[in-house]
Design an enzyme around this catalytic site. Structure first.
Site, PDB file in Angstrom:
ATOM      1  CE  LYS A  52      -3.983  -2.473   2.332  1.00 31.63           C
ATOM      2  NZ  LYS A  52      -4.467  -2.454   3.626  1.00 31.63           N
ATOM      3  CD  GLN A  96      -3.429  -4.425   6.560  1.00 31.88           C
ATOM      4  OE1 GLN A  96      -3.442  -3.298   6.186  1.00 31.88           O
ATOM      5  NE2 GLN A  96      -3.890  -5.519   6.203  1.00 31.88           N
ATOM      6  CG  ASP A 119      -9.307  -0.080   5.126  1.00 29.61           C
ATOM      7  OD1 ASP A 119      -8.873  -0.354   4.042  1.00 29.61           O
ATOM      8  OD2 ASP A 119      -8.489  -0.251   6.170  1.00 29.61           O
TER       9      ASP A 119
END
Ligand code: GUN
Length: 294
Positions: A52, A96, A119
């Site tokens: 990412k 994460q 997200d």
């Protein structure tokens, strides 16, 4: 059979994102900025977050990785999230998953300002998604929609069977495919570990979205001729035959299923690469205030 080539689509869309990121920089004097929080050193999470960050740099975003020891307290993490929420120089914040057991992922998810939740996991974004309102769509489902769009796959009226009901992929995907939108307008069946007649259900599918997290779970006898197959699985196994020391397997038995499919995503080189694109597009949209104006 034709491949839904994640590498090709991701590279193409990243060029477009890079051009828009340059416009943001010119207009606002700073790059779109994504912050990622990584707790601990789970091998899979390390790889995903590194990818990412690398992709952010590639398209001209600023990226910041904040690493924490697995022993970090929930309170310390929540404080940091609040600090980043208030930082005007940050457009997107992701934490994460999975997190260590002593940290409640729901508290963490809800602590993130929904306007920076690139997200798309915050209840505000999920609720808006349900109602077909502008929102950040979770990155993997968003990447799948972008892939279907790129190949002009007509989904309207088709029967889509989603295998797996995770918060991150299966559940949102089932909602997105049923929405009055393009891609969408499917009749959707959401199957999971307690589905009794899974094989019969999957055999009914025009579109199969496999997100169960089990290597080669979808076998050729479960697939009707001409089905469109989206494989979300990223199952890592140790291997002495690859440079990384790992080999990736999808949830679909590609070699035996592909000959029956009309379209299919490979693993690697399919949905995984599109997830990053979904995240980048959400971060760009946040920087441009396209979803939330303030
Ligand atoms: N863990 C697995 N997939 C994801 C994702 O898309 N976002 C975050 N934050 N964690 C994940």
């Amino acid at each position: 059979m034709q491949l839904l080539d994640g590498k090709y689509v991701a590279e193409k869309l990243k060029l477009e994102i890079a051009a828009e990121a340059a416009e943001v920089l010119a207009a606002r004097g700073r790059k779109p900025h994504l912050v990622a929080i990584l707790v601990g050193n789970d091998g899979g999470s390390e790889t995903y977050v590194a990818s990412k960050m690398k992709n952010c740099e590639k398209v001209g975003f600023q990226s910041s990785l904040l690493r924490y020891d697995p022993s970090v307290s929930e309170a310390e993490l929540l404080d940091k999230i609040r600090e980043i929420n208030a930082d005007e120089n940050v457009d997107g914040l992701i934490v994460q998953l999975p997190l260590p057991k002593h940290i409640d992922p729901e508290k963490v998810t809800e602590a993130i300002d929904h306007r920076k939740d690139v997200d798309g996991f915050h209840p505000v974004n999920l609720g808006r998604m349900m109602r077909n309102l502008p929102c950040f769509i979770p990155a993997t489902p968003y990447g799948i929609l972008l892939m279907l769009q790129e190949y002009k796959i007509d989904t309207a009226g088709k029967h889509c069977v989603v295998v797996g009901r995770s918060n991150i992929v299966g559940s949102p995907m089932s909602i997105l495919m049923a929405r009055n939108a393009n891609p969408g307008n499917c009749t959707v069946t959401l199957t999971h570990s307690r589905t009794k007649d899974l094989k019969e259900q999957v055999l009914q599918a025009d579109i199969i979205i496999a997100a169960i997290g089990k290597k080669n779970f979808i076998t050729a006898d479960m697939v009707s001729p001409g089905a469109i197959i989206i494989d979300v699985g990223i199952n890592r196994e140790v291997s002495d035959k690859t440079k990384s020391g790992y080999k990736l397997y999808g949830d679909v038995d590609f070699d035996n299923v592909a000959p029956k499919a009309s379209w299919i995503t490979p693993v690697p080189g399919g949905v995984g690469l599109m997830t990053i694109v979904g995240l980048l597009k959400n971060t760009l949209a946040s920087a441009k205030k396209e979803i939330y104006k303030s």
